[in-house]
Design an enzyme around this catalytic site. Sequence first.
Site, PDB file in Angstrom:
ATOM      1  CG  HIS A  14      39.751 -65.928   0.649  1.00 48.04           C
ATOM      2  ND1 HIS A  14      39.973 -65.056  -0.375  1.00 48.04           N
ATOM      3  CD2 HIS A  14      38.685 -66.671   0.273  1.00 48.04           C
ATOM      4  CE1 HIS A  14      39.091 -65.253  -1.343  1.00 48.04           C
ATOM      5  NE2 HIS A  14      38.286 -66.224  -0.963  1.00 48.04           N
ATOM      6  CD  GLU A  73      45.467 -65.114   1.358  1.00 44.86           C
ATOM      7  OE1 GLU A  73      44.409 -65.684   1.672  1.00 44.86           O
ATOM      8  OE2 GLU A  73      45.953 -65.178   0.214  1.00 44.86           O
TER       9      GLU A  73
END
Length: 368
Positions: free
Chosen positions: A58, A60
């Site tokens: 992902h 982040e």
Amino acid sequence: MTTSAIDRRFMAAAIRLSRQHKGRTSTNPAVATLIVRNDGNGPVIVGRGVTAIGGRPHAETQALAEAGERARGATAYVTLEPCAHHGRTPPCADALVTAGVARVVGAATDPDPRVSGKGYAILRKAGVAVDERVLADEAADLMAGYLIRSIRKRPEVVLKLALSADGMIGRLGEGQVAITGATARAQAHLMRMEADAIVVGIGTALADDPWLTVRLPGLEGRSPARIVLDRLAKLPVTTKLARSAHEVPLMIAVGPEADKERKAALAAAGAGFLATETYDGRIALPELLEDLAARGMSSVMVEGGADTARAFLDDDLVDRIILFRGLGAIGRGGIASPIDHDHIPGGFRLVREARFGEDRYAEWMRAI
Ligand code: AOF
Ligand code: ZN
């Protein structure tokens, strides 16, 4: 600059970054994260991440990895609410807390029931300041495929048409007619690249004999699947679509009444089939779209012709309308477009206008 102006500026940058992987993250949305810190001399980006090709890792975790210790006390701009679930990766909300991020600014809310509201709740519980829905509509625009598939269990349907100055999309019996110039056509190929599939009716497949591939230098490998609505499996194996089926996926949406021998010939050419229900002598579009979503598709682009466009519009299945408009007129024998700039269905809002070469471009979407 006020905090909210700075927030909008960095969120806009994050949204632009997310576009890099639009259409390449499988069933995951292309999300971007920017980690920004201010040590007194103004805000500086210290980490950036975009959902990796294929969907993981992902955004982040990648941005946090780049920022390292500099994430402590920083602000994270995320185009989608950070995930809260243990999927194939641990929750991003936890990763932001562990890294010591002081504030999270989010754009779109995640409709995924494993995440929705829970990502922000994890952050707030840990004492992280959270601002939601900053440029939410702009982020949702780029993530529309993911959001619509999550909420409606079907892909986003993008209707793209090229209109002549007199509102025609072609001339009867003439196959492909040049309506727009090279720049607009290149733009349309870029749009194909961001879709999971291109859809045309059998009428267009026969009349135009199109390739429906991406033919931009260096991007030839990025063609999405081609889908022909062909209830009776009439597509000849000699068409460009069938001849290229081994290189670029070709799927024929057929009804139960399709001829077995024709299907066998198309299968031998490399085509796959989408067995669909029919009604009124047409492929049942809602069922077809449901099937495509189940196969992981988030976005399909309908490229013609007039009947197919009308069928999607009549079934209220169009989420985005894109009209190119050329300068030349078609005149007698023209095939009228089912839609034009002055007749956009209710509920759609204009999101973009541009000019490509001599041609006009306009794009509308409706609320997701
Ligand atoms: C994030 N950051 O970059 C993306 C998110 O199958 P998984 O475990 O990868 O989870 C898929 C879900 O993760 C997806 O439905 C959506 O809720 C979220 N996507 N979340 O924090 C990201 N791409
Ligand atoms: Zn995540």
